[in-house]
Design a protein around this motif. Sequence first.
Motif, PDB file in Angstrom:
ATOM      1  N   ILE A 141       0.836  -1.191   0.000  1.00 57.68           N
ATOM      2  CA  ILE A 141       0.000   0.000   0.000  1.00 57.68           C
ATOM      3  C   ILE A 141       0.879   1.251   0.000  1.00 57.68           C
ATOM      4  O   ILE A 141       1.831   1.352   0.767  1.00 57.68           O
ATOM      5  N   ASN A 142       0.547   2.204  -0.874  1.00 61.11           N
ATOM      6  CA  ASN A 142       1.260   3.470  -0.951  1.00 61.11           C
ATOM      7  C   ASN A 142       0.614   4.473   0.012  1.00 61.11           C
ATOM      8  O   ASN A 142      -0.583   4.753  -0.098  1.00 61.11           O
ATOM      9  N   LYS A 143       1.382   5.021   0.945  1.00 63.56           N
ATOM     10  CA  LYS A 143       0.820   5.935   1.950  1.00 63.56           C
ATOM     11  C   LYS A 143       0.271   7.217   1.336  1.00 63.56           C
ATOM     12  O   LYS A 143      -0.583   7.884   1.933  1.00 63.56           O
ATOM     13  N   LEU A 144       0.757   7.598   0.155  1.00 66.15           N
ATOM     14  CA  LEU A 144       0.313   8.858  -0.459  1.00 66.15           C
ATOM     15  C   LEU A 144      -1.166   8.827  -0.813  1.00 66.15           C
ATOM     16  O   LEU A 144      -1.844   9.856  -0.764  1.00 66.15           O
ATOM     17  N   VAL A 145      -1.670   7.650  -1.176  1.00 65.18           N
ATOM     18  CA  VAL A 145      -3.080   7.553  -1.565  1.00 65.18           C
ATOM     19  C   VAL A 145      -4.005   7.770  -0.357  1.00 65.18           C
ATOM     20  O   VAL A 145      -4.899   8.621  -0.393  1.00 65.18           O
ATOM     21  N   PRO A 146      -3.812   7.032   0.756  1.00 63.69           N
ATOM     22  CA  PRO A 146      -4.634   7.320   1.946  1.00 63.69           C
ATOM     23  C   PRO A 146      -4.456   8.761   2.438  1.00 63.69           C
ATOM     24  O   PRO A 146      -5.405   9.369   2.941  1.00 63.69           O
ATOM     25  N   PHE A 147      -3.246   9.316   2.306  1.00 60.57           N
ATOM     26  CA  PHE A 147      -2.997  10.695   2.737  1.00 60.57           C
ATOM     27  C   PHE A 147      -3.827  11.672   1.909  1.00 60.57           C
ATOM     28  O   PHE A 147      -4.485  12.569   2.461  1.00 60.57           O
ATOM     29  N   ALA A 148      -3.822  11.496   0.581  1.00 66.49           N
ATOM     30  CA  ALA A 148      -4.591  12.377  -0.297  1.00 66.49           C
ATOM     31  C   ALA A 148      -6.086  12.260  -0.019  1.00 66.49           C
ATOM     32  O   ALA A 148      -6.812  13.259   0.033  1.00 66.49           O
ATOM     33  N   ILE A 149      -6.552  11.024   0.180  1.00 63.11           N
ATOM     34  CA  ILE A 149      -7.974  10.809   0.464  1.00 63.11           C
ATOM     35  C   ILE A 149      -8.335  11.414   1.816  1.00 63.11           C
ATOM     36  O   ILE A 149      -9.424  11.962   1.995  1.00 63.11           O
ATOM     37  N   GLY A 159     -17.840  10.067   0.152  1.00 68.27           N
ATOM     38  CA  GLY A 159     -17.165   9.202  -0.809  1.00 68.27           C
ATOM     39  C   GLY A 159     -15.729   8.871  -0.442  1.00 68.27           C
ATOM     40  O   GLY A 159     -15.113   8.029  -1.098  1.00 68.27           O
ATOM     41  N   SER A 160     -15.173   9.497   0.603  1.00 63.49           N
ATOM     42  CA  SER A 160     -13.765   9.270   0.947  1.00 63.49           C
ATOM     43  C   SER A 160     -13.518   7.827   1.389  1.00 63.49           C
ATOM     44  O   SER A 160     -12.533   7.203   0.976  1.00 63.49           O
ATOM     45  N   ALA A 161     -14.390   7.294   2.244  1.00 67.66           N
ATOM     46  CA  ALA A 161     -14.222   5.905   2.687  1.00 67.66           C
ATOM     47  C   ALA A 161     -14.390   4.946   1.520  1.00 67.66           C
ATOM     48  O   ALA A 161     -13.692   3.927   1.430  1.00 67.66           O
ATOM     49  N   LEU A 162     -15.303   5.283   0.620  1.00 70.00           N
ATOM     50  CA  LEU A 162     -15.506   4.451  -0.564  1.00 70.00           C
ATOM     51  C   LEU A 162     -14.254   4.443  -1.439  1.00 70.00           C
ATOM     52  O   LEU A 162     -13.884   3.423  -2.020  1.00 70.00           O
ATOM     53  N   MET A 163     -13.580   5.596  -1.532  1.00 71.12           N
ATOM     54  CA  MET A 163     -12.325   5.669  -2.280  1.00 71.12           C
ATOM     55  C   MET A 163     -11.269   4.776  -1.638  1.00 71.12           C
ATOM     56  O   MET A 163     -10.523   4.073  -2.331  1.00 71.12           O
ATOM     57  N   ASN A 164     -11.204   4.788  -0.293  1.00 67.32           N
ATOM     58  CA  ASN A 164     -10.234   3.934   0.402  1.00 67.32           C
ATOM     59  C   ASN A 164     -10.532   2.455   0.191  1.00 67.32           C
ATOM     60  O   ASN A 164      -9.629   1.653  -0.073  1.00 67.32           O
ATOM     61  N   ILE A 165     -11.799   2.084   0.317  1.00 71.74           N
ATOM     62  CA  ILE A 165     -12.177   0.691   0.088  1.00 71.74           C
ATOM     63  C   ILE A 165     -11.787   0.263  -1.325  1.00 71.74           C
ATOM     64  O   ILE A 165     -11.223  -0.816  -1.540  1.00 71.74           O
ATOM     65  N   THR A 166     -12.084   1.132  -2.296  1.00 70.74           N
ATOM     66  CA  THR A 166     -11.757   0.842  -3.690  1.00 70.74           C
ATOM     67  C   THR A 166     -10.248   0.656  -3.867  1.00 70.74           C
ATOM     68  O   THR A 166      -9.795  -0.273  -4.561  1.00 70.74           O
ATOM     69  N   TYR A 167      -9.461   1.509  -3.230  1.00 70.97           N
ATOM     70  CA  TYR A 167      -8.007   1.422  -3.344  1.00 70.97           C
ATOM     71  C   TYR A 167      -7.478   0.117  -2.747  1.00 70.97           C
ATOM     72  O   TYR A 167      -6.645  -0.566  -3.356  1.00 70.97           O
ATOM     73  N   PHE A 168      -7.970  -0.254  -1.564  1.00 68.35           N
ATOM     74  CA  PHE A 168      -7.494  -1.474  -0.920  1.00 68.35           C
ATOM     75  C   PHE A 168      -7.924  -2.727  -1.693  1.00 68.35           C
ATOM     76  O   PHE A 168      -7.192  -3.708  -1.760  1.00 68.35           O
ATOM     77  N   LEU A 169      -9.111  -2.665  -2.275  1.00 63.60           N
ATOM     78  CA  LEU A 169      -9.543  -3.786  -3.109  1.00 63.60           C
ATOM     79  C   LEU A 169      -8.633  -3.915  -4.330  1.00 63.60           C
ATOM     80  O   LEU A 169      -8.284  -5.019  -4.750  1.00 63.60           O
ATOM     81  N   LYS A 170      -8.267  -2.793  -4.902  1.00 64.54           N
ATOM     82  CA  LYS A 170      -7.373  -2.799  -6.063  1.00 64.54           C
ATOM     83  C   LYS A 170      -6.003  -3.381  -5.705  1.00 64.54           C
ATOM     84  O   LYS A 170      -5.323  -3.977  -6.545  1.00 64.54           O
ATOM     85  N   THR A 182     -10.015   0.671   6.078  1.00 61.94           N
ATOM     86  CA  THR A 182     -10.710   1.929   5.813  1.00 61.94           C
ATOM     87  C   THR A 182     -11.240   2.544   7.097  1.00 61.94           C
ATOM     88  O   THR A 182     -11.158   3.762   7.311  1.00 61.94           O
ATOM     89  N   ARG A 183     -11.774   1.720   7.993  1.00 64.90           N
ATOM     90  CA  ARG A 183     -12.284   2.232   9.268  1.00 64.90           C
ATOM     91  C   ARG A 183     -11.142   2.813  10.101  1.00 64.90           C
ATOM     92  O   ARG A 183     -11.297   3.827  10.779  1.00 64.90           O
ATOM     93  N   MET A 184      -9.973   2.182  10.048  1.00 57.28           N
ATOM     94  CA  MET A 184      -8.813   2.672  10.782  1.00 57.28           C
ATOM     95  C   MET A 184      -8.367   4.032  10.238  1.00 57.28           C
ATOM     96  O   MET A 184      -8.092   4.969  11.006  1.00 57.28           O
ATOM     97  N   ILE A 185      -8.320   4.161   8.927  1.00 62.45           N
ATOM     98  CA  ILE A 185      -7.908   5.419   8.308  1.00 62.45           C
ATOM     99  C   ILE A 185      -8.968   6.495   8.531  1.00 62.45           C
ATOM    100  O   ILE A 185      -8.646   7.670   8.769  1.00 62.45           O
TER     101      ILE A 185
END
Length: 255
Positions: A141-149, A159-170, A182-185
């Motif tokens: 996992i790249n920290k920059l993505v959760p940071f930007a979200i 939609g921010s949590a949905l973006m995180n879920i989508t990223y982790f699924l990817k 996602t809940r932790m972030i």
Amino acid sequence: MEILLQEWLSIKGFILFTIGLLAAIIGVLFGAAGFILMPSLLLVGIPIHTTVAVNKFATGISALSNVVSFVITGRLSVKKYFSFMIVSCLGGVLGAIFAILLSERIMNVVACISLIFAFMMVLRSNKWIVKDVKEMEEQRINKLVPFAISIYDGGFGPGSALMNITYFLKKQHHYLKAVELTRMISLSSCTGAFLFYYFTGIVNWGIAIPVSLGSIAGSFLGLKIIPHIQTKWIQIILPIIFLFLIVQVVTDLIK
């Protein structure tokens, strides 16, 4: 204190509790609590900045109840992901600062662009949404993505949590793991943002408390429902929720 208690036990308090309950269930399952929470609070006449602050407090409390459960049951290691929590917290603070400095219209433009980008990513990558962790090899996992979200989450949120879920699924995490991370972030970014809003005097406790109580109840209900969610439902529902969020933001822009 008596005035606050009367407000929490009033019809308005019940409505706010129900809003928090429904938003948390949707948030845990599909990462779109803001789709319910923010429009609903605005609809009952809550000012935009107060709405954002309440959203951060309620979502943070809801996420905290989940994260504590994950840690106690050994499903999530705070030590392993502590650096992500710090980065997300800083992102939340930065987002809150932007929210104060930027107009609501500009924030809506940012939200629209972010959601459209994530929506396209979901459409292109829907095939990787799976639930069986044994069939997958998790990617770094790249920290920059959760940071930007988290910056977006701290300043606006839907939609921010949905973006995180989508990223982790990817990144090949199974759905339940994606929800846990996602809940932790969300906890971290909401904590950072809320502290900023609190010290700037924006928080209204008469609104925040009943919404948060509903969020706690909804978060536990959502976790009970997750094991019964089938992969094909996720593949259909995630793009639809993204589309609704985009329509909502675009509607706000053209008003």
